[in-house]
Enzyme design. Structure first.
Site, PDB file in Angstrom:
ATOM      1  N   PRO A 264       6.748   5.506  -1.919  1.00  0.00           N
ATOM      2  CA  PRO A 264       7.778   6.461  -1.487  1.00  0.00           C
ATOM      3  C   PRO A 264       7.197   7.845  -1.169  1.00  0.00           C
ATOM      4  O   PRO A 264       7.605   8.481  -0.197  1.00  0.00           O
ATOM      5  CB  PRO A 264       8.741   6.517  -2.685  1.00  0.00           C
ATOM      6  N   ASN A 265       6.226   8.304  -1.940  1.00  0.00           N
ATOM      7  CA  ASN A 265       5.682   9.658  -1.720  1.00  0.00           C
ATOM      8  C   ASN A 265       4.353   9.680  -0.979  1.00  0.00           C
ATOM      9  O   ASN A 265       3.772  10.751  -0.792  1.00  0.00           O
ATOM     10  CB  ASN A 265       5.497  10.378  -3.064  1.00  0.00           C
TER      11      ASN A 265
ATOM     12  N   PHE B 191      -7.204  15.946   8.955  1.00  0.00           N
ATOM     13  CA  PHE B 191      -6.017  15.422   8.264  1.00  0.00           C
ATOM     14  C   PHE B 191      -5.416  16.482   7.361  1.00  0.00           C
ATOM     15  O   PHE B 191      -6.127  17.199   6.676  1.00  0.00           O
ATOM     16  CB  PHE B 191      -6.407  14.205   7.413  1.00  0.00           C
TER      17      PHE B 191
ATOM     18  N   GLN C 188      11.183   2.478  46.625  1.00  0.00           N
ATOM     19  CA  GLN C 188       9.901   3.005  46.146  1.00  0.00           C
ATOM     20  C   GLN C 188       9.944   3.448  44.681  1.00  0.00           C
ATOM     21  O   GLN C 188       8.979   3.270  43.943  1.00  0.00           O
ATOM     22  CB  GLN C 188       9.468   4.183  47.022  1.00  0.00           C
TER      23      GLN C 188
ATOM     24  N   GLU D 296       1.017   0.816  10.062  1.00  0.00           N
ATOM     25  CA  GLU D 296      -0.435   0.589  10.223  1.00  0.00           C
ATOM     26  C   GLU D 296      -1.108   1.844  10.786  1.00  0.00           C
ATOM     27  O   GLU D 296      -2.003   1.754  11.625  1.00  0.00           O
ATOM     28  CB  GLU D 296      -0.702  -0.592  11.158  1.00  0.00           C
TER      29      GLU D 296
ATOM     30  N   LEU E 140       0.851  -1.204   0.000  1.00  0.00           N
ATOM     31  CA  LEU E 140       0.000   0.000   0.000  1.00  0.00           C
ATOM     32  C   LEU E 140       0.885   1.252   0.000  1.00  0.00           C
ATOM     33  O   LEU E 140       0.747   2.124  -0.854  1.00  0.00           O
ATOM     34  CB  LEU E 140      -0.915  -0.003   1.233  1.00  0.00           C
ATOM     35  N   THR E 141       1.836   1.329   0.942  1.00  0.00           N
ATOM     36  CA  THR E 141       2.674   2.523   1.107  1.00  0.00           C
ATOM     37  C   THR E 141       3.589   2.722  -0.101  1.00  0.00           C
ATOM     38  O   THR E 141       4.152   1.758  -0.634  1.00  0.00           O
ATOM     39  CB  THR E 141       3.540   2.363   2.383  1.00  0.00           C
TER      40      THR E 141
ATOM     41  N   LEU F  54      -6.295  -3.092   7.025  1.00  0.00           N
ATOM     42  CA  LEU F  54      -5.558  -2.426   8.102  1.00  0.00           C
ATOM     43  C   LEU F  54      -6.318  -2.512   9.415  1.00  0.00           C
ATOM     44  O   LEU F  54      -5.724  -2.676  10.478  1.00  0.00           O
ATOM     45  CB  LEU F  54      -5.277  -0.962   7.742  1.00  0.00           C
TER      46      LEU F  54
HETATM   47  C1  FAD Z   1       9.251  -1.722   9.419  1.00  0.00           C
HETATM   48  C2  FAD Z   1       8.076  -1.242   8.629  1.00  0.00           C
HETATM   49  C3  FAD Z   1       7.269  -2.151   7.967  1.00  0.00           C
HETATM   50  C4  FAD Z   1       6.188  -1.714   7.190  1.00  0.00           C
HETATM   51  N1  FAD Z   1       5.431  -2.635   6.495  1.00  0.00           N
HETATM   52  C5  FAD Z   1       4.499  -2.188   5.590  1.00  0.00           C
HETATM   53  C6  FAD Z   1       3.812  -3.123   4.737  1.00  0.00           C
HETATM   54  O1  FAD Z   1       3.984  -4.348   4.845  1.00  0.00           O
HETATM   55  N2  FAD Z   1       2.978  -2.627   3.789  1.00  0.00           N
HETATM   56  C7  FAD Z   1       2.745  -1.284   3.628  1.00  0.00           C
HETATM   57  O2  FAD Z   1       1.978  -0.919   2.732  1.00  0.00           O
HETATM   58  N3  FAD Z   1       3.382  -0.383   4.437  1.00  0.00           N
HETATM   59  C8  FAD Z   1       4.250  -0.794   5.406  1.00  0.00           C
HETATM   60  N4  FAD Z   1       4.910   0.115   6.211  1.00  0.00           N
HETATM   61  C9  FAD Z   1       4.702   1.543   5.978  1.00  0.00           C
HETATM   62  C10 FAD Z   1       3.977   2.276   7.086  1.00  0.00           C
HETATM   63  O3  FAD Z   1       2.626   1.910   7.121  1.00  0.00           O
HETATM   64  C11 FAD Z   1       4.213   3.774   6.885  1.00  0.00           C
HETATM   65  O4  FAD Z   1       5.574   4.033   7.236  1.00  0.00           O
HETATM   66  C12 FAD Z   1       3.262   4.632   7.685  1.00  0.00           C
HETATM   67  O5  FAD Z   1       1.966   4.549   7.187  1.00  0.00           O
HETATM   68  C13 FAD Z   1       3.693   6.113   7.682  1.00  0.00           C
HETATM   69  O6  FAD Z   1       3.969   6.555   6.397  1.00  0.00           O
HETATM   70  P1  FAD Z   1       5.338   7.343   6.129  1.00  0.00           P
HETATM   71  O7  FAD Z   1       6.462   6.551   6.662  1.00  0.00           O
HETATM   72  O8  FAD Z   1       5.353   7.691   4.682  1.00  0.00           O
HETATM   73  O9  FAD Z   1       5.221   8.648   7.003  1.00  0.00           O
HETATM   74  P2  FAD Z   1       4.453   9.999   6.613  1.00  0.00           P
HETATM   75  O10 FAD Z   1       3.068   9.700   6.177  1.00  0.00           O
HETATM   76  O11 FAD Z   1       5.339  10.791   5.702  1.00  0.00           O
HETATM   77  O12 FAD Z   1       4.384  10.719   8.028  1.00  0.00           O
HETATM   78  C14 FAD Z   1       5.495  11.404   8.594  1.00  0.00           C
HETATM   79  C15 FAD Z   1       5.013  12.110   9.867  1.00  0.00           C
HETATM   80  O13 FAD Z   1       3.999  13.073   9.528  1.00  0.00           O
HETATM   81  C16 FAD Z   1       2.836  12.826  10.309  1.00  0.00           C
HETATM   82  N5  FAD Z   1       1.646  13.186   9.534  1.00  0.00           N
HETATM   83  C17 FAD Z   1       1.272  12.728   8.325  1.00  0.00           C
HETATM   84  N6  FAD Z   1       0.107  13.278   7.935  1.00  0.00           N
HETATM   85  C18 FAD Z   1      -0.278  14.110   8.943  1.00  0.00           C
HETATM   86  C19 FAD Z   1      -1.405  14.959   9.164  1.00  0.00           C
HETATM   87  N7  FAD Z   1      -2.380  15.078   8.270  1.00  0.00           N
HETATM   88  N8  FAD Z   1      -1.452  15.669  10.318  1.00  0.00           N
HETATM   89  C20 FAD Z   1      -0.477  15.574  11.237  1.00  0.00           C
HETATM   90  N9  FAD Z   1       0.611  14.801  11.086  1.00  0.00           N
HETATM   91  C21 FAD Z   1       0.710  14.066   9.952  1.00  0.00           C
HETATM   92  C22 FAD Z   1       2.887  11.357  10.672  1.00  0.00           C
HETATM   93  O14 FAD Z   1       2.130  11.091  11.850  1.00  0.00           O
HETATM   94  C23 FAD Z   1       4.369  11.130  10.862  1.00  0.00           C
HETATM   95  O15 FAD Z   1       4.747  11.491  12.171  1.00  0.00           O
HETATM   96  C24 FAD Z   1       5.933  -0.323   7.075  1.00  0.00           C
HETATM   97  C25 FAD Z   1       6.738   0.594   7.764  1.00  0.00           C
HETATM   98  C26 FAD Z   1       7.787   0.151   8.543  1.00  0.00           C
HETATM   99  C27 FAD Z   1       8.640   1.173   9.258  1.00  0.00           C
END
Ligand code: FAD
Length: 392
Positions: A142-143, A392, A288, A372, A139-140, A248
């Site tokens: 790079p952007n 959001f 304590q 998740e 699902l996730t 999810l």
């Molecule tokens: C070890 C690992 C395994 C994973 N496995 C999977 C998998 O199997 N399949 C899959 O699809 N994905 C997977 N993921 C991806 C994971 O679900 C994403 O990393 C997660 O959803 C966050 O996306 P991002 O890393 O792009 O962070 P971003 O979305 O870029 O977020 C960065 C920060 O901005 C904050 N943020 C974002 N939007 C808002 C908003 N509107 N308001 C306030 N704050 C905001 C977030 O809370 C976060 O703190 C995995 C990730 C990891 C680390």
């Protein structure tokens, strides 16, 4: 083997009385398996940043893959509380082990069971349940992480097949997977699920190296370069983001339970150590400041256990809302990561060593608090549920 006696695993509010004999048997069998299979090798796997050999087949043998999937498709037909208890026991071992079972069960088997054709269910589910086949969930990108609706991966209808292009990032088990359930946009911009199989031309799964978290789990990318996907590999039963979001929900529910296991492992270790370690002529558990920590850990674990049991009851009745699941995931992961960090201090210098599980759990939970749905995003889901206003 765990450092503490398993009889010290807490049930402070007598929650066991609310479980069935079957629940307790299932929990015990997974607990035994974690003791004999996971505990002896988890530290080395995490230190060496390698996966546990044969993990998925072993999880299949103990019935930890797709426990709630119907028996006719290779699952065990168990209820949601059983699923939760299994996740709890697995994560007492390590979040990587629970993640493997979560992805396979909730993110791969669940969508095939819910949205797949009869042929897809028969072809994939039994092999996924036994662990002969490893699945991943894409699902996730790079952007696009927290905002999957903006995904760029897309497919075009070419008449006799679909042509898939794009890339997914942070995918658990991508380097090992035989199939991937991939969410991509169709020509109308609507999200649909496709089952992509290893070996399809143009499909690659590069590994992501150098993680400091979930080191016993493989993570990588899914890259699609003009991949020809047969039409029968489209999941016919769902269109739109509700497809991946329902997966999810199931996985987040399992995480709410799972992290209690990580917290229990840290708590029980800290209790045991605090009784054995003497400073100033007395066990540190007699002071304590240390008792305050232990008392707060037990209080938080007990609250999380009660939250999960009621959530499981609601889920069994198909009444658990996504917002309730978000609240449980958010609360319990924070509870577990706080206990991992604080309990490490109780062990002083020894707390940073691989002989004890705290650093490993604390590092793992840094991923669990992000994947998740991040800690922030789950808060926004609760805020939306309270006010009706999307922040959001
Ligand atoms: C070890 C690992 C395994 C994973 N496995 C999977 C998998 O199997 N399949 C899959 O699809 N994905 C997977 N993921 C991806 C994971 O679900 C994403 O990393 C997660 O959803 C966050 O996306 P991002 O890393 O792009 O962070 P971003 O979305 O870029 O977020 C960065 C920060 O901005 C904050 N943020 C974002 N939007 C808002 C908003 N509107 N308001 C306030 N704050 C905001 C977030 O809370 C976060 O703190 C995995 C990730 C990891 C680390």
């Amino acid at each position: 083997m765990s450092y503490y006696p398993l009889t010290s695993i807490p049930d402070y509010f007598g929650i066991d009385a609310l479980l069935t004999e079957e629940h307790k048997l299932i929990r015990q069998s997974i607990r035994d398996w974690v003791e004999s299979f996971v505990m002896p090798q988890i530290d080395q796997a995490a230190q060496n940043h390698t996966d546990i050999p044969n993990l998925m087949r072993e999880l299949g043998k103990v019935g930890a893959l797709g426990p709630y999937i119907p028996v006719e498709y290779g699952g065990s037909g168990l209820d949601q509380i059983s699923y939760g208890l299994i996740m709890q026991e697995l994560e007492r071992g390590d979040s990587a082990v629970r993640s493997a079972a979560s992805v396979q069960s909730s993110l791969v088997m669940f969508p095939i069971n819910e949205f797949g054709s009869e042929e897809q269910k028969k072809k994939y589910l039994p092999q996924l349940a036994s662990g002969e086949m490893i699945g991943s969930f894409g699902l996730t990108e790079p952007n696009h992480g927290s905002d999957p609706g903006s995904m760029e991966t897309y497919f075009k209808d070419m008449g006799d097949h679909y042509l898939l292009n794009g890339a997914k990032m942070w995918i658990t088990n991508s380097p090992l997977c035989d199939i991937a359930v991939v969410w991509a946009k169709n020509e109308d911009g609507k999200v649909q699920g496709l089952i992509v199989e290893r070996g399809m031309e143009g499909f690659t799964t590069p590994e992501t190296h150098n993680k400091w978290s979930l080191r016993a789990s493989k993570t990588g990318e899914l890259v699609f370069n003009d991949v020809k996907v047969p039409k029968e590999n489209l999941l016919p039963g769902v269109t739109g983001l509700k497809g991946p979001l329902s997966c999810l929900n199931s996985a987040r529910y399992g995480i709410s339970w799972g992290v209690i296991g990580a917290a229990i492992d840290c708590y029980c270790t800290a209790v045991q150590y605090s009784k054995e370690r003497k400073q100033f002529g007395k066990p540190i558990g007699s002071y304590q400041l240390q008792q305050k920590k232990l008392a707060e850990f037990l209080t938080e674990i007990t609250k999380a256990q009660l939250l999960c049991l009621q959530l499981g009851t609601l889920k069994n009745d198909h009444k658990a809302t996504p917002a309730q699941i978000s609240m449980a995931k958010r609360n319990n992961v924070k509870m577990a990561i706080d206990i991992a960090r604080e309990s490490r201090q109780i062990l002083g210098g020894m707390g940073i060593m691989g002989e004890f599980p705290m650093m490993r759990h604390a590092a793992n939970l840094e991923s669990v608090i992000t994947y998740e749905g991040t800690h922030d995003v789950h808060l926004l889901i609760t805020g939306l549920d309270i006010t009706g206003i999307n922040a959001f």
